[in-house]
Enzyme design. Structure first.
Site, mmCIF file in Angstrom:
data_model
loop_
_atom_site.group_PDB
_atom_site.id
_atom_site.type_symbol
_atom_site.label_atom_id
_atom_site.label_comp_id
_atom_site.label_asym_id
_atom_site.label_seq_id
_atom_site.Cartn_x
_atom_site.Cartn_y
_atom_site.Cartn_z
ATOM 1 N N GLU A 111 -0.308 4.848 -0.692
ATOM 2 C CA GLU A 111 -1.079 6.043 -1.029
ATOM 3 C C GLU A 111 -0.188 7.278 -0.998
ATOM 4 O O GLU A 111 0.670 7.418 -0.122
ATOM 5 C CB GLU A 111 -2.247 6.207 -0.055
ATOM 6 C CG GLU A 111 -3.359 5.214 -0.357
ATOM 7 C CD GLU A 111 -4.368 5.097 0.772
ATOM 8 O OE1 GLU A 111 -4.059 5.523 1.893
ATOM 9 O OE2 GLU A 111 -5.454 4.560 0.520
ATOM 10 N N ASP B 269 -7.413 12.115 -25.803
ATOM 11 C CA ASP B 269 -7.436 10.735 -25.316
ATOM 12 C C ASP B 269 -6.830 9.887 -26.432
ATOM 13 O O ASP B 269 -7.503 9.539 -27.402
ATOM 14 C CB ASP B 269 -8.887 10.338 -25.017
ATOM 15 C CG ASP B 269 -9.029 8.893 -24.579
ATOM 16 O OD1 ASP B 269 -8.049 8.125 -24.711
ATOM 17 O OD2 ASP B 269 -10.136 8.527 -24.129
ATOM 18 N N TYR C 82 0.868 -1.179 0.000
ATOM 19 C CA TYR C 82 0.000 0.000 0.000
ATOM 20 C C TYR C 82 0.892 1.212 0.000
ATOM 21 O O TYR C 82 1.844 1.273 0.780
ATOM 22 C CB TYR C 82 -0.914 0.008 1.237
ATOM 23 C CG TYR C 82 -2.349 -0.119 0.821
ATOM 24 C CD1 TYR C 82 -2.971 0.937 0.157
ATOM 25 C CD2 TYR C 82 -3.067 -1.287 1.024
ATOM 26 C CE1 TYR C 82 -4.281 0.811 -0.291
ATOM 27 C CE2 TYR C 82 -4.361 -1.411 0.570
ATOM 28 C CZ TYR C 82 -4.966 -0.356 -0.082
ATOM 29 O OH TYR C 82 -6.251 -0.473 -0.535
ATOM 30 N N THR D 10 -4.429 4.968 -22.245
ATOM 31 C CA THR D 10 -4.345 3.655 -21.611
ATOM 32 C C THR D 10 -2.952 3.116 -21.931
ATOM 33 O O THR D 10 -2.275 3.605 -22.844
ATOM 34 C CB THR D 10 -5.397 2.687 -22.185
ATOM 35 O OG1 THR D 10 -5.293 2.683 -23.611
ATOM 36 C CG2 THR D 10 -6.802 3.088 -21.790
ATOM 37 N N LYS E 107 -2.947 -0.841 -24.940
ATOM 38 C CA LYS E 107 -3.355 -0.998 -26.343
ATOM 39 C C LYS E 107 -2.095 -0.983 -27.217
ATOM 40 O O LYS E 107 -1.245 -1.838 -27.016
ATOM 41 C CB LYS E 107 -4.399 0.055 -26.681
ATOM 42 C CG LYS E 107 -5.668 -0.178 -25.834
ATOM 43 C CD LYS E 107 -6.753 0.833 -26.011
ATOM 44 C CE LYS E 107 -7.891 0.533 -25.045
ATOM 45 N NZ LYS E 107 -8.890 1.613 -25.001
ATOM 46 N N ARG F 39 -2.531 -3.512 -18.269
ATOM 47 C CA ARG F 39 -3.799 -2.782 -18.247
ATOM 48 C C ARG F 39 -3.638 -1.630 -17.281
ATOM 49 O O ARG F 39 -3.164 -1.807 -16.162
ATOM 50 C CB ARG F 39 -4.940 -3.680 -17.769
ATOM 51 C CG ARG F 39 -5.080 -4.966 -18.543
ATOM 52 C CD ARG F 39 -6.470 -5.526 -18.412
ATOM 53 N NE ARG F 39 -7.364 -4.727 -19.223
ATOM 54 C CZ ARG F 39 -7.464 -4.847 -20.549
ATOM 55 N NH1 ARG F 39 -6.749 -5.719 -21.201
ATOM 56 N NH2 ARG F 39 -8.292 -4.072 -21.215
HETATM 57 C C1 PLP Z 1 -9.941 1.933 -24.212
HETATM 58 C C2 PLP Z 1 -10.291 3.356 -24.142
HETATM 59 C C3 PLP Z 1 -10.650 3.964 -22.927
HETATM 60 C C4 PLP Z 1 -10.934 3.193 -21.657
HETATM 61 O O1 PLP Z 1 -9.959 2.418 -21.153
HETATM 62 P P1 PLP Z 1 -10.286 1.261 -20.087
HETATM 63 O O2 PLP Z 1 -8.925 0.920 -19.592
HETATM 64 O O3 PLP Z 1 -10.971 0.187 -20.827
HETATM 65 O O4 PLP Z 1 -11.143 1.851 -19.030
HETATM 66 C C5 PLP Z 1 -10.867 5.338 -22.923
HETATM 67 N N1 PLP Z 1 -10.760 6.051 -24.057
HETATM 68 C C6 PLP Z 1 -10.447 5.491 -25.247
HETATM 69 C C7 PLP Z 1 -10.365 6.344 -26.463
HETATM 70 C C8 PLP Z 1 -10.215 4.133 -25.325
HETATM 71 O O5 PLP Z 1 -9.946 3.588 -26.503
#
Ligand code: PLP
Length: 443
Positions: free
Chosen positions: A56, A200, A54, A226, A229, A235
């Site tokens: 924080e 994003d 932990y 994220t 990807k 993750r």
């Molecule tokens: C995948 C994605 C998210 C969300 O990510 P999670 O880890 O699944 O919560 C947000 N914005 C975009 C554009 C994404 O492709």
């Protein structure tokens, strides 16, 4: 209760599930564009003792003692993130993309503030203000989409909308858009409209790091990505921002929305960033796009229609309306039977529904990780076209009550379809030529 026994011994049911997934990944053409295959180094950090802590707070400012090694790992992640993106500030603690987006809104907006983002059915994400998402329930989202003719973002239309709507924030980025996004142009539009610019880049971060796509930085105020990807990490997610927003962002992540950081995940993010800094990663990013273009060409040559006519990135949307509106579910299921993993998806101006959408979304990040090249993509395009051809005679019943019966008949027939069985054999043979996680076993 001894804690040093192996998974197989402790919990054979879960060991079987994990082994099943591994076998499946080894014998599948995996085309879900948001998925990737993380390196063993990343998986090793994820499965490490850092899970046990932990911590924080932030490096050097924790609420718990003895954080030397946790601080070291998180600091490496932060420094690497700042360097690779050229960012002034990085917060690497975000649990995942969805909470990270909420954290940004929470940091920089008040409930009810107006935000402009891309429409879900045009490629935007749920957390870009969909009415079913907490983001859409908390903030006043207005949406832009793609042009009906070109099926691409019309930047001039976005600019006009921004000047008319005067939002507090403009979000760029998408989850199902096959074309390059000019993040810098979005930042400029936001500046002109007096809005905060937020990008994003979740889907295309690997392409940006690899120098294949336009980076939102340094112009954009806040960037969320994220890490699992095209970046090919664990993750999770991170936020990069200008120094003037750093304090608000850090407070929104902790204690605003989250508790203790996932230290094992953050260490794995550092590993992924380290991997992304190597010259091979640039080649990887370039190959993702080459593969996607080869796959797109193969699909078109086989008579399939693609949203916007092709791709600039890792992702392709097949428009199945020439067969039938709402055909996506049939195509997804039939491809699954052939060991080709894809997801059904809405297309811009969707004539059917999200559960029975008219598109199939595919992408090349995972298969590029396995080492596949343009020639393999051409072969895969042929497999996909052959399978989809076998689904043509099935039509979605108008009557909702008849749909279940229709799908069970379809499932049974598709299971016995000899053409699809043949494709499955070929898919397994192709897949086996690209070994995955050699020596790994949960048996
Ligand atoms: C995948 C994605 C998210 C969300 O990510 P999670 O880890 O699944 O919560 C947000 N914005 C975009 C554009 C994404 O492709």
């Amino acid at each position: 209760m001894k804690i040093d026994r192996r998974l197989r011994e402790v919990d054979p049911e879960i060991a079987d599930a994990i082994q099943g997934e591994l076998n499946w990944e080894r014998e599948t053409i995996h085309l879900i564009p948001s998925d990737n295959l993380a390196s063993r180094a990343v998986l090793e950090a994820l499965g490490s003792v850092l899970n046990n802590r932990y911590s924080e707070g932030y490096p050097g400012k924790r609420y718990y003692g003895s954080q030397e090694f946790v601080d070291r790992a998180e600091t490496l992640a932060i420094e690497r993130a700042k360097k690779i993106f050229g960012a002034e500030h990085a917060n690497v603690q975000c649990y995942s993309g969805s909470p990270a987006n909420m954290e940004i809104y929470f940091a920089l907006l008040k409930p009810g503030d107006k935000v402009m983002a891309m429409d879900l059915t045009h490629g935007g994400h749920l957390t870009h203000g969909s009415p079913v998402s907490a983001t859409g329930k908390t903030y006043n989202f207005v949406h832009y989409g793609v042009d009906r003719e070109t099926e691409r973002i019309d930047y001039e239309a976005v600019r006009e909308m921004a000047l008319r709507e005067k939002p507090k924030m403009i979000v760029s980025g998408a989850t199902a858009y096959p074309r390059e996004i000019d993040f810098k142009r979005f930042a400029k539009i936001a500046e002109e409209a007096g809005a905060i610019s937020m990008a994003d880049t979740s889907h295309v971060t690997g392409l940006i790091i690899g120098g294949v796509h336009i980076s939102p930085l340094p112009e954009t105020d806040v960037v969320m990505t994220t890490t699992h990807k095209t970046l090919r990490g664990p993750r999770g997610a991170m936020i990069l921002c200008k120094e003037k927003f750093a304090e608000a962002i850090d407070k929104a992540v902790f204690p605003g929305m989250q508790g203790g950081p996932h230290d094992h995940e953050n260490a794995a993010k550092a590993v992924a960033l380290h991997e992304a800094m190597q010259p091979e990663f640039k080649e990887y990013a370039e190959q993702i796009v080459k593969n996607a273009k080869a796959l797109a060409k193969g699909l078109i040559d086989n008579g399939l229609k693609l949203v916007s006519g092709g791709t600039d990135n890792h992702l392709i949307l097949i428009n199945l309306t020439p067969i039938e509106a709402g055909h996506g579910a049939f195509a997804q299921k039939a491809l699954e039977k052939a060991n080709i993993t894809v997801n059904k998806n809405t297309i811009p101006f969707e004539p059917s529904s999200p559960f029975y959408p008219s598109g199939i979304r595919i992408g090349t990040p995972a298969m590029t990780t396995r080492g596949m090249k343009e020639g393999d993509m051409k072969e895969i395009a042929g497999f996909i076209a052959t399978v989809i051809n076998e689904t043509k005679k099935y039509k979605l019943p108008e009557e909702k009550t008849e749909r279940n019966a229709c799908f069970s008949r379809f499932n049974k027939e598709i299971d016995e379809n000899s053409t699809i069985r043949k494709v499955r054999k070929d898919v397994i043979a192709l897949s086996r030529r690209f070994p995955l996680y050699e020596g790994v076993s949960y048996v």
